[in-house]
Design a protein around this motif. Structure first.
Motif, mmCIF file in Angstrom:
data_model
loop_
_atom_site.group_PDB
_atom_site.id
_atom_site.type_symbol
_atom_site.label_atom_id
_atom_site.label_comp_id
_atom_site.label_asym_id
_atom_site.label_seq_id
_atom_site.Cartn_x
_atom_site.Cartn_y
_atom_site.Cartn_z
ATOM 1 N N THR A 1 0.845 -1.187 0.000
ATOM 2 C CA THR A 1 0.000 0.000 0.000
ATOM 3 C C THR A 1 0.881 1.238 0.000
ATOM 4 O OG1 THR A 1 -1.666 -1.207 1.263
ATOM 5 C CG2 THR A 1 -1.849 1.189 1.230
ATOM 6 N N ASN A 2 0.471 2.247 -0.758
ATOM 7 C CA ASN A 2 1.241 3.487 -0.919
ATOM 8 C C ASN A 2 2.571 3.242 -1.627
ATOM 9 O OD1 ASN A 2 -0.698 5.171 0.339
ATOM 10 N ND2 ASN A 2 0.045 4.517 2.357
ATOM 11 N N TYR A 3 2.588 2.292 -2.564
ATOM 12 C CA TYR A 3 3.817 2.019 -3.314
ATOM 13 C C TYR A 3 4.221 3.241 -4.140
ATOM 14 C CZ TYR A 3 0.875 1.206 -7.498
ATOM 15 O OH TYR A 3 -0.003 1.345 -8.546
ATOM 16 N N ARG A 4 5.511 3.300 -4.451
ATOM 17 C CA ARG A 4 6.071 4.408 -5.236
ATOM 18 C C ARG A 4 6.431 3.894 -6.625
ATOM 19 N NH1 ARG A 4 8.594 4.162 -0.330
ATOM 20 N NH2 ARG A 4 8.111 5.810 1.176
ATOM 21 N N ALA A 5 6.047 4.644 -7.659
ATOM 22 C CA ALA A 5 6.227 4.188 -9.035
ATOM 23 C C ALA A 5 6.938 5.231 -9.883
ATOM 24 C CB ALA A 5 4.871 3.861 -9.660
ATOM 25 N N LEU A 6 7.788 4.743 -10.791
ATOM 26 C CA LEU A 6 8.485 5.572 -11.765
ATOM 27 C C LEU A 6 8.175 5.053 -13.162
ATOM 28 C CD1 LEU A 6 12.049 5.670 -10.141
ATOM 29 C CD2 LEU A 6 10.448 7.583 -10.263
ATOM 30 N N VAL A 7 7.848 5.946 -14.073
ATOM 31 C CA VAL A 7 7.649 5.587 -15.473
ATOM 32 C C VAL A 7 8.628 6.396 -16.300
ATOM 33 C CG1 VAL A 7 6.072 5.502 -17.438
ATOM 34 C CG2 VAL A 7 5.219 5.014 -15.134
ATOM 35 N N ILE A 8 9.546 5.715 -16.957
ATOM 36 C CA ILE A 8 10.545 6.362 -17.808
ATOM 37 C C ILE A 8 10.066 6.268 -19.252
ATOM 38 C CG2 ILE A 8 12.940 6.226 -18.607
ATOM 39 C CD1 ILE A 8 13.550 5.083 -15.744
ATOM 40 N N GLY A 9 10.002 7.416 -19.909
ATOM 41 C CA GLY A 9 9.349 7.496 -21.210
ATOM 42 C C GLY A 9 7.894 7.856 -21.047
ATOM 43 N N SER A 10 7.613 8.710 -20.070
ATOM 44 C CA SER A 10 6.224 8.986 -19.687
ATOM 45 C C SER A 10 5.475 9.851 -20.685
ATOM 46 C CB SER A 10 6.185 9.654 -18.310
ATOM 47 O OG SER A 10 6.938 10.861 -18.327
ATOM 48 N N SER A 11 6.165 10.405 -21.678
ATOM 49 C CA SER A 11 5.465 11.218 -22.675
ATOM 50 C C SER A 11 5.055 10.409 -23.910
ATOM 51 C CB SER A 11 6.348 12.397 -23.116
ATOM 52 O OG SER A 11 7.517 11.926 -23.771
ATOM 53 N N GLY A 12 5.523 9.157 -24.018
ATOM 54 C CA GLY A 12 5.158 8.309 -25.138
ATOM 55 C C GLY A 12 3.763 7.741 -24.983
ATOM 56 N N ALA A 13 3.278 7.055 -26.006
ATOM 57 C CA ALA A 13 1.912 6.536 -25.988
ATOM 58 C C ALA A 13 1.692 5.566 -24.829
ATOM 59 C CB ALA A 13 1.594 5.855 -27.324
ATOM 60 N N ILE A 14 2.547 4.555 -24.715
ATOM 61 C CA ILE A 14 2.366 3.570 -23.646
ATOM 62 C C ILE A 14 2.754 4.160 -22.304
ATOM 63 C CG2 ILE A 14 3.114 1.324 -22.776
ATOM 64 C CD1 ILE A 14 3.438 0.403 -25.648
ATOM 65 N N GLY A 15 3.844 4.928 -22.267
ATOM 66 C CA GLY A 15 4.275 5.524 -21.006
ATOM 67 C C GLY A 15 3.221 6.434 -20.413
ATOM 68 N N SER A 16 2.623 7.307 -21.223
ATOM 69 C CA SER A 16 1.596 8.211 -20.701
ATOM 70 C C SER A 16 0.345 7.445 -20.275
ATOM 71 C CB SER A 16 1.246 9.270 -21.743
ATOM 72 O OG SER A 16 0.752 8.692 -22.933
ATOM 73 N N ALA A 17 0.040 6.365 -20.983
ATOM 74 C CA ALA A 17 -1.103 5.538 -20.583
ATOM 75 C C ALA A 17 -0.840 4.839 -19.262
ATOM 76 C CB ALA A 17 -1.411 4.522 -21.673
ATOM 77 N N MET A 18 0.400 4.401 -19.056
ATOM 78 C CA MET A 18 0.750 3.787 -17.775
ATOM 79 C C MET A 18 0.653 4.802 -16.637
ATOM 80 S SD MET A 18 3.797 1.061 -18.344
ATOM 81 C CE MET A 18 3.435 -0.549 -19.054
ATOM 82 N N VAL A 19 1.114 6.013 -16.888
ATOM 83 C CA VAL A 19 0.991 7.066 -15.887
ATOM 84 C C VAL A 19 -0.473 7.263 -15.503
ATOM 85 C CG1 VAL A 19 1.209 9.555 -15.526
ATOM 86 C CG2 VAL A 19 3.133 8.261 -16.461
ATOM 87 N N ALA A 20 -1.351 7.286 -16.499
ATOM 88 C CA ALA A 20 -2.778 7.482 -16.225
ATOM 89 C C ALA A 20 -3.347 6.345 -15.386
ATOM 90 C CB ALA A 20 -3.548 7.611 -17.542
ATOM 91 N N HIS A 21 -2.976 5.112 -15.722
ATOM 92 C CA HIS A 21 -3.474 3.964 -14.955
ATOM 93 C C HIS A 21 -2.965 3.998 -13.524
ATOM 94 C CE1 HIS A 21 -5.730 1.422 -17.760
ATOM 95 N NE2 HIS A 21 -4.886 1.806 -18.701
ATOM 96 N N LEU A 22 -1.701 4.286 -13.349
ATOM 97 C CA LEU A 22 -1.123 4.294 -12.002
ATOM 98 C C LEU A 22 -1.660 5.452 -11.177
ATOM 99 C CD1 LEU A 22 2.528 3.367 -13.004
ATOM 100 C CD2 LEU A 22 0.910 1.901 -11.774
ATOM 101 N N ARG A 23 -1.893 6.581 -11.824
ATOM 102 C CA ARG A 23 -2.451 7.730 -11.110
ATOM 103 C C ARG A 23 -3.856 7.416 -10.603
ATOM 104 N NH1 ARG A 23 -1.386 11.933 -14.713
ATOM 105 N NH2 ARG A 23 0.581 12.308 -13.644
#
Length: 232
Positions: A6-28
């Motif tokens: 619970t309250n895990y910390r996540a990093l997405v490298i390449g967050s402006s790309g199609a998959i990266g930005s989608a991952m950011v949205a899901h994790l957010r």
């Protein structure tokens, strides 16, 4: 991500790309995610896969905010200005191959070097890189695409080798190479009809679900978005 604390910390490298930005949205949208940072060439801190100094500096800047439980390298380069995948050996150009290796293999290797020390040791953690099924030597039946295939095959070897070392220091960590399928993105735009592409949001959800289910005994493995284990 039900397998992470619970309250895990996540990093997405390449967050402006199609998959990266989608991952950011899901994790957010995940209420269990306590902190989320997206990194790329335009982020603060800045991270450029072709400049190791930025990778090292970004890792150093985020060290105190850790430990981190999820790191995803959502990057890749198939084509660029004046550069397209080779159909024949006669089309291979060394400069193009070197750039493909720089972005698809060397850059992610540098991320592994500088970011794995930030992973949680006492809790479960996950580290994933986007690979590609065409990087599978065992599955190569069509040929072509020399630079991209070879760079992704090199990335797969880096992942496998790093997983052996990481198991000694982070026994609860899973390191995996993931194949997202054909996704509606700039990378796939010149190559597939619109009906053959999957939305980036669906690809991101599928990849995170596959990663969430992997056991530490599967660290160093290569999986498709549907969970299929792919041959090296």
């Amino acid at each position: 991500m039900q397998s992470l604390p619970t309250n895990y910390r996540a990093l997405v490298i390449g967050s402006s790309g199609a998959i990266g930005s989608a991952m950011v949205a899901h994790l957010r949208a995940d209420p269990r995610c306590g902190e989320l940072v997206g990194l790329g060439r335009s982020s603060t801190p800045r991270l450029d896969l072709e400049d190791e100094s930025t990778i090292a500096a970004a890792a150093a800047a985020l060290r105190a905010s850790g430990p981190w439980h999820l790191v995803v390298v959502a990057t890749g380069m198939l084509h660029g200005p004046g550069q397209m995948p080779e159909k024949r050996l006669a089309q291979l150009r060394c400069d193009d191959m070197l750039r493909s290796f720089a972005i698809n293999a060397v850059g992610p290797a540098a991320v592994l070097t500088h970011f794995t020390p930030l992973l949680a040791r006492e809790e479960r953690s996950l580290f994933a890189v986007l690979s590609a099924k065409v990087g599978s030597i065992g599955d190569n039946r069509l040929g072509g695409w020399y630079s991209y295939r070879a760079a992704k095959a090199a990335l797969n070897m880096i992942v496998k080798t790093a997983s052996i070392e990481l198991a000694r220091t982070h026994p609860r960590t899973v390191l995996a190479a993931l194949h997202p399928g054909t996704v509606d993105s700039r990378l796939s735009a010149p190559f597939h009809a619109a009906h053959g592409k999957r939305p980036a949001s669906q690809a991101a959800a599928d990849l995170l679900a596959v990663l969430d289910k992997l056991d530490p005994a599967e660290s160093g493995s290569f999986h498709a978005y549907d969970g299929e284990r792919l041959p090296w």
